[in-house]
Design a protein around this motif. Sequence first.
Motif, PDB file in Angstrom:
ATOM      1  N   LEU A   9      -4.685  -1.586  30.439  1.00  0.00           N
ATOM      2  CA  LEU A   9      -5.646  -1.774  29.351  1.00  0.00           C
ATOM      3  C   LEU A   9      -6.870  -0.909  29.628  1.00  0.00           C
ATOM      4  O   LEU A   9      -7.325  -0.813  30.770  1.00  0.00           O
ATOM      5  CB  LEU A   9      -6.054  -3.240  29.239  1.00  0.00           C
ATOM      6  CG  LEU A   9      -4.922  -4.233  28.973  1.00  0.00           C
ATOM      7  CD1 LEU A   9      -5.470  -5.656  28.911  1.00  0.00           C
ATOM      8  CD2 LEU A   9      -4.176  -3.876  27.700  1.00  0.00           C
ATOM      9  N   TYR A  10      -7.384  -0.285  28.583  1.00  0.00           N
ATOM     10  CA  TYR A  10      -8.510   0.643  28.710  1.00  0.00           C
ATOM     11  C   TYR A  10      -9.675   0.165  27.862  1.00  0.00           C
ATOM     12  O   TYR A  10      -9.478  -0.419  26.797  1.00  0.00           O
ATOM     13  CB  TYR A  10      -8.095   2.035  28.217  1.00  0.00           C
ATOM     14  CG  TYR A  10      -7.289   2.839  29.225  1.00  0.00           C
ATOM     15  CD1 TYR A  10      -7.789   4.030  29.731  1.00  0.00           C
ATOM     16  CD2 TYR A  10      -6.046   2.417  29.653  1.00  0.00           C
ATOM     17  CE1 TYR A  10      -7.063   4.781  30.646  1.00  0.00           C
ATOM     18  CE2 TYR A  10      -5.308   3.161  30.576  1.00  0.00           C
ATOM     19  CZ  TYR A  10      -5.829   4.333  31.060  1.00  0.00           C
ATOM     20  OH  TYR A  10      -5.117   5.069  31.968  1.00  0.00           O
ATOM     21  N   ARG A  31      -6.599  -2.568  23.391  1.00  0.00           N
ATOM     22  CA  ARG A  31      -6.768  -1.137  23.635  1.00  0.00           C
ATOM     23  C   ARG A  31      -6.070  -0.762  24.948  1.00  0.00           C
ATOM     24  O   ARG A  31      -6.290  -1.374  25.976  1.00  0.00           O
ATOM     25  CB  ARG A  31      -8.247  -0.798  23.698  1.00  0.00           C
ATOM     26  CG  ARG A  31      -8.521   0.679  23.812  1.00  0.00           C
ATOM     27  CD  ARG A  31     -10.012   0.940  23.573  1.00  0.00           C
ATOM     28  NE  ARG A  31     -10.440   2.192  24.115  1.00  0.00           N
ATOM     29  CZ  ARG A  31     -10.136   3.385  23.631  1.00  0.00           C
ATOM     30  NH1 ARG A  31      -9.374   3.479  22.561  1.00  0.00           N
ATOM     31  NH2 ARG A  31     -10.591   4.480  24.186  1.00  0.00           N
ATOM     32  N   HIS A  32      -5.246   0.269  24.858  1.00  0.00           N
ATOM     33  CA  HIS A  32      -4.466   0.723  26.011  1.00  0.00           C
ATOM     34  C   HIS A  32      -4.475   2.248  26.024  1.00  0.00           C
ATOM     35  O   HIS A  32      -5.296   2.859  25.345  1.00  0.00           O
ATOM     36  CB  HIS A  32      -3.042   0.167  25.933  1.00  0.00           C
ATOM     37  CG  HIS A  32      -2.301   0.554  24.692  1.00  0.00           C
ATOM     38  ND1 HIS A  32      -2.581   0.018  23.441  1.00  0.00           N
ATOM     39  CD2 HIS A  32      -1.306   1.453  24.497  1.00  0.00           C
ATOM     40  CE1 HIS A  32      -1.777   0.556  22.550  1.00  0.00           C
ATOM     41  NE2 HIS A  32      -0.994   1.440  23.159  1.00  0.00           N
ATOM     42  N   ALA A  33      -3.600   2.836  26.796  1.00  0.00           N
ATOM     43  CA  ALA A  33      -3.470   4.293  26.823  1.00  0.00           C
ATOM     44  C   ALA A  33      -2.019   4.642  26.562  1.00  0.00           C
ATOM     45  O   ALA A  33      -1.112   3.853  26.841  1.00  0.00           O
ATOM     46  CB  ALA A  33      -3.920   4.857  28.165  1.00  0.00           C
ATOM     47  N   ALA A  34      -1.818   5.834  26.029  1.00  0.00           N
ATOM     48  CA  ALA A  34      -0.463   6.309  25.770  1.00  0.00           C
ATOM     49  C   ALA A  34      -0.412   7.807  26.002  1.00  0.00           C
ATOM     50  O   ALA A  34      -1.397   8.522  25.793  1.00  0.00           O
ATOM     51  CB  ALA A  34      -0.046   5.997  24.331  1.00  0.00           C
ATOM     52  N   VAL A  69       3.372   4.058  26.033  1.00  0.00           N
ATOM     53  CA  VAL A  69       2.267   3.404  26.724  1.00  0.00           C
ATOM     54  C   VAL A  69       2.245   3.778  28.201  1.00  0.00           C
ATOM     55  O   VAL A  69       3.285   4.013  28.818  1.00  0.00           O
ATOM     56  CB  VAL A  69       2.304   1.870  26.561  1.00  0.00           C
ATOM     57  CG1 VAL A  69       2.200   1.472  25.104  1.00  0.00           C
ATOM     58  CG2 VAL A  69       3.538   1.265  27.186  1.00  0.00           C
ATOM     59  N   ASP A 102      -8.857   9.457  20.787  1.00  0.00           N
ATOM     60  CA  ASP A 102      -8.764   8.015  20.563  1.00  0.00           C
ATOM     61  C   ASP A 102      -8.189   7.733  19.185  1.00  0.00           C
ATOM     62  O   ASP A 102      -8.437   8.472  18.237  1.00  0.00           O
ATOM     63  CB  ASP A 102     -10.138   7.369  20.716  1.00  0.00           C
ATOM     64  CG  ASP A 102     -10.641   7.447  22.142  1.00  0.00           C
ATOM     65  OD1 ASP A 102      -9.885   7.063  23.056  1.00  0.00           O
ATOM     66  OD2 ASP A 102     -11.782   7.900  22.359  1.00  0.00           O
ATOM     67  N   THR A 108      -2.182  -0.578  16.297  1.00  0.00           N
ATOM     68  CA  THR A 108      -2.325  -0.089  17.672  1.00  0.00           C
ATOM     69  C   THR A 108      -3.697   0.531  17.886  1.00  0.00           C
ATOM     70  O   THR A 108      -4.286   1.081  16.954  1.00  0.00           O
ATOM     71  CB  THR A 108      -1.193   0.928  17.999  1.00  0.00           C
ATOM     72  OG1 THR A 108      -1.221   1.234  19.386  1.00  0.00           O
ATOM     73  CG2 THR A 108      -1.299   2.186  17.170  1.00  0.00           C
ATOM     74  N   ARG A 109      -4.190   0.400  19.128  1.00  0.00           N
ATOM     75  CA  ARG A 109      -5.476   0.991  19.520  1.00  0.00           C
ATOM     76  C   ARG A 109      -5.292   1.595  20.902  1.00  0.00           C
ATOM     77  O   ARG A 109      -4.932   0.880  21.838  1.00  0.00           O
ATOM     78  CB  ARG A 109      -6.582  -0.064  19.603  1.00  0.00           C
ATOM     79  CG  ARG A 109      -6.931  -0.703  18.302  1.00  0.00           C
ATOM     80  CD  ARG A 109      -8.122  -1.649  18.403  1.00  0.00           C
ATOM     81  NE  ARG A 109      -8.071  -2.546  19.552  1.00  0.00           N
ATOM     82  CZ  ARG A 109      -9.094  -2.772  20.385  1.00  0.00           C
ATOM     83  NH1 ARG A 109     -10.243  -2.150  20.234  1.00  0.00           N
ATOM     84  NH2 ARG A 109      -8.977  -3.618  21.383  1.00  0.00           N
ATOM     85  N   TYR A 110      -5.518   2.898  21.011  1.00  0.00           N
ATOM     86  CA  TYR A 110      -5.291   3.497  22.319  1.00  0.00           C
ATOM     87  C   TYR A 110      -6.017   4.809  22.511  1.00  0.00           C
ATOM     88  O   TYR A 110      -6.495   5.427  21.572  1.00  0.00           O
ATOM     89  CB  TYR A 110      -3.794   3.686  22.572  1.00  0.00           C
ATOM     90  CG  TYR A 110      -3.099   4.700  21.699  1.00  0.00           C
ATOM     91  CD1 TYR A 110      -2.959   6.017  22.112  1.00  0.00           C
ATOM     92  CD2 TYR A 110      -2.551   4.333  20.472  1.00  0.00           C
ATOM     93  CE1 TYR A 110      -2.302   6.949  21.321  1.00  0.00           C
ATOM     94  CE2 TYR A 110      -1.888   5.256  19.684  1.00  0.00           C
ATOM     95  CZ  TYR A 110      -1.776   6.565  20.115  1.00  0.00           C
ATOM     96  OH  TYR A 110      -1.130   7.480  19.335  1.00  0.00           O
ATOM     97  N   ARG A 111      -6.076   5.231  23.755  1.00  0.00           N
ATOM     98  CA  ARG A 111      -6.525   6.562  24.149  1.00  0.00           C
ATOM     99  C   ARG A 111      -5.272   7.387  24.372  1.00  0.00           C
ATOM    100  O   ARG A 111      -4.422   7.026  25.178  1.00  0.00           O
ATOM    101  CB  ARG A 111      -7.350   6.499  25.421  1.00  0.00           C
ATOM    102  CG  ARG A 111      -7.609   7.897  26.005  1.00  0.00           C
ATOM    103  CD  ARG A 111      -8.855   7.954  26.793  1.00  0.00           C
ATOM    104  NE  ARG A 111      -9.984   7.973  25.859  1.00  0.00           N
ATOM    105  CZ  ARG A 111     -11.218   8.276  26.206  1.00  0.00           C
ATOM    106  NH1 ARG A 111     -11.496   8.579  27.446  1.00  0.00           N
ATOM    107  NH2 ARG A 111     -12.182   8.268  25.315  1.00  0.00           N
TER     108      ARG A 111
END
Length: 172
Positions: A9-10, A31-34, A69, A102, A108-111
């Motif tokens: 998680l970011y 919020r995570h990263a992918a 992810v 971003d 979905t919510r991610y960097r």
Amino acid sequence: MADDEEVALYDESGEVVGTAPRSVMRARNLRHAASSVLVRDPLGRVYLHRRTTTKDVYPGLLDFAAGGVVLAGEDPAVGAVREVEEELGVVGVPLEPLGVADYADDHTRYRAFRFVVTWDGPIRWQPEEVSWGEWVTLEELVRRLDAEASTVVPDSVAVWSGIVRSWLTGAA
């Protein structure tokens, strides 16, 4: 892919702030990263593929980036190598980092950690993730983004459109 793998998680500044099972991350839109890997061939074409209808986000839509992810404790570059190999069979070639972007919507919510790779080998689909694909020119990809936007995953459009358009115009 394990359905309930632990993902990183970011926070809004791009720092890792914890982990959660994938199911919790999806259910709460945490919020995570992918990784997001655009695959090009030596002619400059881009590999466009259709996501399977069983994908947890944007099922059945077209995508022009492989990725997924970032797992708990995983370096995003390592995750990118893993994902492009799993999804499209691209292996043994260096990925070029192209920065982060971003993205957020109701699903979905991610960097996004963006990479590009040039590949001249065969494409091998992961049956759980990819149902079809083809090489398309930059012109054809941009035409689809402009004329058929609802058929393409919105996150790839958001994080890649500017770069793809700059390649088309020769600005990059």
